[in-house]
Design an enzyme around this catalytic site. Structure first.
Site, PDB file in Angstrom:
ATOM      1  N   LYS A 152      41.039  38.276  35.769  1.00 34.95           N
ATOM      2  CA  LYS A 152      40.006  37.807  36.703  1.00 34.95           C
ATOM      3  C   LYS A 152      40.356  36.409  37.196  1.00 34.95           C
ATOM      4  CE  LYS A 152      34.972  37.131  36.995  1.00 34.95           C
ATOM      5  NZ  LYS A 152      33.687  37.279  36.264  1.00 34.95           N
ATOM      6  N   SER A 186      30.302  39.993  38.378  1.00 34.46           N
ATOM      7  CA  SER A 186      31.286  39.314  39.191  1.00 34.46           C
ATOM      8  C   SER A 186      32.713  39.777  38.931  1.00 34.46           C
ATOM      9  CB  SER A 186      31.191  37.808  38.954  1.00 34.46           C
ATOM     10  OG  SER A 186      31.450  37.506  37.585  1.00 34.46           O
ATOM     11  N   SER A 220      28.169  40.463  34.023  1.00 35.12           N
ATOM     12  CA  SER A 220      29.337  40.601  34.890  1.00 35.12           C
ATOM     13  C   SER A 220      30.487  41.411  34.314  1.00 35.12           C
ATOM     14  CB  SER A 220      29.859  39.214  35.290  1.00 35.12           C
ATOM     15  OG  SER A 220      28.922  38.562  36.103  1.00 35.12           O
TER      16      SER A 220
END
Length: 442
Positions: free
Chosen positions: A90, A159, A183
């Site tokens: 990420k 996210s 997330s």
């Protein structure tokens, strides 16, 4: 736009090997790290244009790292379960050989000079970083371009949108994400993969963009709980535990927050577990649960404003409209209210630890329902946020659903010291649920 067969889900992914198959194949000399990286690159070539999971890649660097691992294998043998495993990171986790831009143009060109602690740990065990996965801006609610591999017209969640989608589409077998509310668990549920957030502070956050330090967790994505359990053990954590013989379910989130499809899927899963001999306890929601959402929001907004206030003053609403609204609110929160919210979280964690002695595994929905249509919203973290606020480990287990339905996950949570038992239960119950389901399913 429904997906055609050339964009399959995790069970028929273009990347052809599971974590366990990789470990066996590498150990036997039948697979090499370079084989694995090339297969991942081929899957990206096939799928990325439609899914949009990646923000940065340096293929030559990844292949070079894999060839070094091949040479190391010839001389010294395998580094273990994760030897050669392609992984997506990420884009809030620092990487020395790839930019880390936090999903925002305000950080364009940001290049760390070293890897964060979690990437260092993964590389030391043989993982090969394929690239950086899309995150929503600053890991908040301003969405990015990633689409849900289960149906391109729907959100993958956020996210950690790119990490969940990359695993779900079969571009990598492992990806890294983070969670401050929901997330990891929510995108895992939406995309039909396994998302795992261990207890607060268990995975290192050194070199990771902070959002709300009292709430931030690192997490992981794999296709199945069995793969997650192997990864967990490979990272040096205890994974030798038996599945629990009971599970507690709570009325959370509040009535009206869950769609009929999710409610039916959860009830069917619990009925299957009960039929297989797992005791299902249906309990009232402990009173302290209702104190968690407002306390979490106060802490998150205040700390986000403390962490990102300078960038907001410099860049204004270019940081993202939804983030800007949060930061405006966070800057107005009095210090006394913030301290009171922290004390509430501390008291709730103490209460939960006492309550959880008799309820070691808790089952609730991973999300209010299947993934929403459109990319404007990444969904509601209401199902996950209380357990994040509690610092409790949590895993989203893909539930069997008919082929014409979008994926949905069953959230299992445990006490702060219960990762091993949680993952053992997730693996055993995932297999049980899918054996009990008649006919084709996701």
């Amino acid at each position: 736009m429904r997906l055609s067969r050339d964009l399959p889900g995790p069970s028929t992914a273009p990347f052809p090997w599971s974590i366990s198959e990789i470990a066996r194949g590498v150990s036997a000399g039948e697979l090499s790290a370079s084989d694995l990286v090339r297969a991942s690159h081929e899957a990206v070539d096939l799928l990325e244009e439609r899914v949009g999971a990646w923000v940065a890649m340096r293929r030559e660097d990844a292949l070079r790292a894999a060839l070094k691992l091949d040479d190391r294998f010839e001389r010294h043998g395998s580094l273990g379960t994760l030897h050669g495993v392609p992984v997506g990171i990420k884009d809030i986790f620092d990487t020395a050989d790839l930019p880390t831009e936090w999903g925002t143009k305000t950080q364009e060109g940001r290049q760390p000079d070293r890897d964060c602690a979690l990437v260092t740990a993964l590389k030391s065990r043989g993982c090969v970083v394929i690239g950086k996965t899309v995150t929503t801006a600053f890991a908040y609610f301003d969405t990015g371009p990633t689409r849900n591999p289960a149906n391109l017209d729907h959100t993958p969640g956020g996210s950690s949108s790119g990490s969940a989608a990359a695993v779900a589409a079969g571009m990598v077998p492992l990806a890294v994400g983070s969670q401050t509310q929901g997330s990891v668990l929510r995108p895992a549920s939406f995309c039909g993969v396994t998302g795992f957030k261990p207890g607060f502070g268990v995975l290192p956050l050194e070199g990771v963009m902070p959002f709300a330090p009292s709430l931030d967790h690192a997490g992981l994505f794999t296709a199945t709980p069995g793969g997650m359990r192997l990864v967990w053990r490979a990272l040096g954590f205890e994974a030798r535990s038996a599945a629990a013989d009971s599970v507690t379910t709570l009325p959370w989130p509040p009535i009206g927050s869950v769609t009929p499809a999710m409610r039916e899927a959860v009830e069917s899963a619990l009925a299957a577990l009960e039929a297989a001999g797992v005791a299902v306890q249906r309990e009232r929601r402990p009173s302290f649960f209702d104190d968690l959402p407002p306390a979490l929001f106060t802490v998150m907004a205040k700390e986000a404003a403390q962490v990102h206030g300078r960038l907001y003053r410099e860049h204004g609403r270019r940081v993202g409209t939804k983030l800007a609204n949060l930061l405006d609110e966070g800057m107005r929160i009095p210090d006394g209210d913030y301290r009171a919210a922290l004390n509430t979280l501390k008291a709730c964690r103490t209460s939960y630890a006492r309550w959880a002695v008799d309820h070691p595994i808790v089952a609730t929905p991973s999300a209010p329902g299947p993934a929403l249509r459109g990319l404007e919203s990444s969904g509601d973290p209401c199902c996950n946020a209380p357990f994040t606020a509690l610092g409790a480990p949590a895993v989203s287990v893909p539930m069997p659903v008919p082929e014409n339905q979008l994926p949905m996950g069953l959230q299992l949570t445990s006490t702060s010291a219960g990762e091993a038992a949680l993952l053992a239960s997730a693996e055993a119950w995932h297999r049980l649920l899918h054996r009990s389901y008649g006919g084709p399913c996701r």
